[in-house]
Design an enzyme around this catalytic site. Sequence first.
Site, PDB file in Angstrom:
ATOM      1  N   TYR A   8      36.471  45.136  42.099  1.00 58.81           N
ATOM      2  CA  TYR A   8      35.255  45.325  42.885  1.00 58.81           C
ATOM      3  C   TYR A   8      34.052  45.447  41.953  1.00 58.81           C
ATOM      4  CZ  TYR A   8      38.370  46.520  46.812  1.00 58.81           C
ATOM      5  OH  TYR A   8      39.338  46.514  47.787  1.00 58.81           O
ATOM      6  N   HIS A  13      47.675  45.310  44.138  1.00 55.52           N
ATOM      7  CA  HIS A  13      46.636  44.543  44.823  1.00 55.52           C
ATOM      8  C   HIS A  13      47.057  43.078  44.957  1.00 55.52           C
ATOM      9  CE1 HIS A  13      41.955  44.008  45.145  1.00 55.52           C
ATOM     10  NE2 HIS A  13      42.582  43.851  46.299  1.00 55.52           N
TER      11      HIS A  13
END
Length: 333
Positions: free
Chosen positions: A59, A141
């Site tokens: 991110y 992830h």
Amino acid sequence: MYAHDTVPLGRTGLPVSRLGLGLASLGGMFAPVDAVQAGATIDAAWRLGIRLYDTAPVYGYGRSETRAGLALRPRPRDEYVLCTKVGRLIEPGGTDTQSIWADPPAGVGPRLDYRYPAVIRSVEQSLERLGLDRIDVLHVHDPDQDYPTALAEAYRALADLRASGVIRAVSLGVNHADVAARFIREAPDPGPDSVLLAGRYTMLDQSGLADLLPLCEQRGIAVMAAGVFQSGLLAEPRTGAAYGYSQVPEALLGRVRAIRDLCHRYDVPPLAAAIQFAFGHPAIATVVVGARAPHEVTDSAALLAHPIPPELWAAMKATGLLPETVPTPAAGT
């Protein structure tokens, strides 16, 4: 139901607020967010009683984790649950770049790597960026990006970190419910403790109900529902890119409009129904929403608390907007 209400995160016992804050937007997803606004957004969430924060190295290429740490370090560490992810290392020359990040830090990028040493290194880097002494929930992830390595090596690394007390919970961060269900079945015991499921248990997409959610309920695995606004499509029907399509199909747009019209007939904001729908399933512990400004957090908390009459859910089923078999929230939950 209120943002500050807490429940145990499945078998981990970690207390999580019913509303969690996802920090992708604060890393600059789609548009830049400055550091002051990012801090103010997390401060607003804290004042509302939100005690679950979800970030990731990718991110903003480390920016989200850095900002999360700056805002959370002054808070009592035992009063919130922090989640981050493994699977991508942020390093000079990383080539697994994503166009969604606005103005990322220069000279670095993500590199996909689910091998054991890379996972350990990723955790070390995350702790350094966060400036904290521990991570509570660690997600693998997007394990579908390299499923064999994610299962064989990343899971083993996380299981070792859990056994040594470095993390409290092993989790998966996925966009595909079938991948998570397969991973849970194939991982060595005791397996993952939770799943962050994005966009696959919503008013528009209940694919998580086919296998994953019943499996999680059976095994005591908590589910964090994310992406409940379906890329903003439930907020404002449009023909542009959303919901994983370059062009949203007209039939889907018609369904969204019908949901919105029915919600308005019962004086319910469509996004209140979108947030609260997920809690109809007992496996869902919390709903994680994103925000890039303080007012967006406040709005989401108000949507969670907005009363929804059971008649709305019944009408959605009667009109075919929801399948008859989908569980819906009980009155007063």
